[in-house]
Design an enzyme around this catalytic site. Structure first.
Site, PDB file in Angstrom:
ATOM      1  CG  HIS A  65      -1.796   1.166   1.376  1.00 54.97           C
ATOM      2  ND1 HIS A  65      -3.141   1.115   1.096  1.00 54.97           N
ATOM      3  CD2 HIS A  65      -1.545   2.446   1.774  1.00 54.97           C
ATOM      4  CE1 HIS A  65      -3.681   2.305   1.314  1.00 54.97           C
ATOM      5  NE2 HIS A  65      -2.719   3.128   1.734  1.00 54.97           N
ATOM      6  CD  GLU A  66       2.001   3.783   3.627  1.00 57.78           C
ATOM      7  OE1 GLU A  66       2.493   4.828   3.138  1.00 57.78           O
ATOM      8  OE2 GLU A  66       0.877   3.757   4.170  1.00 57.78           O
ATOM      9  CG  HIS A  69       0.590   6.208  -0.694  1.00 57.18           C
ATOM     10  ND1 HIS A  69      -0.512   6.803  -1.274  1.00 57.18           N
ATOM     11  CD2 HIS A  69       0.124   5.545   0.401  1.00 57.18           C
ATOM     12  CE1 HIS A  69      -1.589   6.506  -0.564  1.00 57.18           C
ATOM     13  NE2 HIS A  69      -1.232   5.738   0.456  1.00 57.18           N
TER      14      HIS A  69
END
Length: 414
Positions: A65-66, A69
């Site tokens: 998920h990170e 980003h």
């Protein structure tokens, strides 16, 4: 977050683990293992192994998920310093914010899209497997976790991704980055208080998730408050100018005076010393005079030496303009390690002087801070702001944001 350790690199991005991660990984392993043991007692020790594996894969999902980003930010030329896994999930540390609302939205939405993608992939991968098998149950469980992770992060409040999306939307509508942060931070504060209230109610009702929900709410509230305060500080640093904060605590002395006349008239008989002495002759400023410079001249020469000879030209000293922002003042003070700066008018004449205490007093007046006279006096004597204020870093970031979007209007601060 506390102390963390680098454990590797992912696509060239340092991966760090905070010490709080070890606590939560063991807690999750125990809770998941207990749940699986109760649901599938026939699995025996495998249930506990599944609990630990799920905990690791949960943080693997957070890492991806990170990473979403991070890669979105890197595609915009933004350096990603690290990804850190900690108690409440993960955090990507990026060098700067995106330059436009559209780019900010792209970075914010990338994480939830990765989580939704993992949900779809894991669900599809579980379809051909035997019903009720450990592997199918594992994939379905991870799919649900990623779905919840995506939905949770889309809640519209900072520090969540939904808050970043809300910030980008308000920024786009109003043209102001600061308005976007303000709205998203306030929304995050509301969500934080709501989660803490729900968590407390859960604890009172005996729910096992109440404490965790309350902790998440506390984390959200703290970070949303930090975002709000930081944005107001950046806004104040950019909006307030040197002219608004400077003082006129200086004296202009005639450059034809001898060193003896200057010492007798201004140093020996004066009740207090001003911040600075400026030398002028024929109606023109010649430079800055530091009283300490007299110590380098033999006393026998004081009668015939005019102070003009010791004046440092304005072009050779640290100066700012009246129209310069306090962010520029802070950076100049810190980088040049000066106790004060000379503020020049548009005509290059001395308009005033400004020091660290003047900057903090102006910010305190604008932002409603409480500062004592003793604190201001201490700042006035320093050549650096206290490290815990991190004012230089905040000022640099503010100037960087301003340079990326010079047309960003600055609404009145609350």
């Amino acid at each position: 977050m506390g102390q963390s350790w680098q454990v590797g690199n992912v696509f060239g991005i340092p991966l760090r683990i905070d010490r709080s991660w070890f606590i939560v990984i063991l807690l999750f392993a125990f809770l998941n293992g207990s749940d699986w043991q109760a649901t599938y007692p026939e699995w025996g020790a495998l249930a506990w192994g599944m609990g630990f594996l799920i905990s690791l894969l949960l943080f693997g999902s957070v890492l991806l998920h990170e990473l979403g980003h991070s890669l979105a930010a890197r595609s915009q030329g933004i350096t990603v310093r690290s990804i850190t896994l900690f108690l409440f999930g993960g955090m990507a540390a990026i060098e700067r914010e995106s330059a436009t609302p559209a780019q900010a939205f792209q970075v914010a939405i990338a994480g939830p899209l990765v989580s939704f993608g993992l949900f779809v992939v894991l669900r599809l991968a579980a379809v051909p497997l035997p019903a009720g098998s450990p592997l199918q149950e594992l994939l379905l469980y991870l799919a649900r976790i990623n779905f919840v992770l995506a939905l949770f992060n889309l809640l519209p409040g900072l520090p969540l991704d939904g808050g970043q999306i809300l910030k980008a939307g308000v920024w786009k509508l109003t043209g102001s980055r600061f308005q976007g942060i303000r709205w998203a931070a306030r929304s995050g504060q509301v969500l934080g208080w709501l989660a803490m209230s729900l968590g407390l109610a859960g604890v009172l009702l005996g729910s096992g998730n109440g404490l965790w929900i309350g902790l998440l709410g506390w984390f959200a509230l703290q970070n949303a408050t930090i975002y709000h305060r930081l944005s107001r500080l950046q806004e104040g640093l950019l909006k307030l100018t040197a002219a608004a904060a400077m003082s006129r605590d200086y004296r202009v002395v005639d450059g034809t005076l001898s060193l003896r006349e200057f010492a007798d008239r201004y140093l020996l008989l004066a009740d207090r010393q001003p911040t600075a002495y400026f030398v002028a002759t024929d109606g023109r400023y010649r430079g800055l005079l530091a009283p300490q410079a007299l110590n380098h001249i033999e006393r026998s020469m004081w009668e015939q030496t005019p102070i003009e000879q010791l004046a440092v030209p304005l072009a050779a000293i640290a100066t700012v303009r009246e129209s310069d922002s306090l962010a520029t003042v802070v950076c100049t003070l810190e980088e040049k390690e000066q106790q004060f700066l000379t503020v020049l008018s548009p005509a290059a004449a001395v308009a005033g002087v400004i020091d660290r205490a003047d900057v903090m007093a102006a910010l305190a007046s604008q932002l409603g801070w409480q500062l004592s006279k003793q604190e201001l006096q201490l700042l006035r004597k320093q050549t650096h702001y206290p490290p815990e204020l991190q004012l230089l870093e905040v000022a640099r970031t503010a100037l960087q944001l301003q340079s990326m979007q010079s047309s960003d209007p600055l609404p009145p601060a609350d």
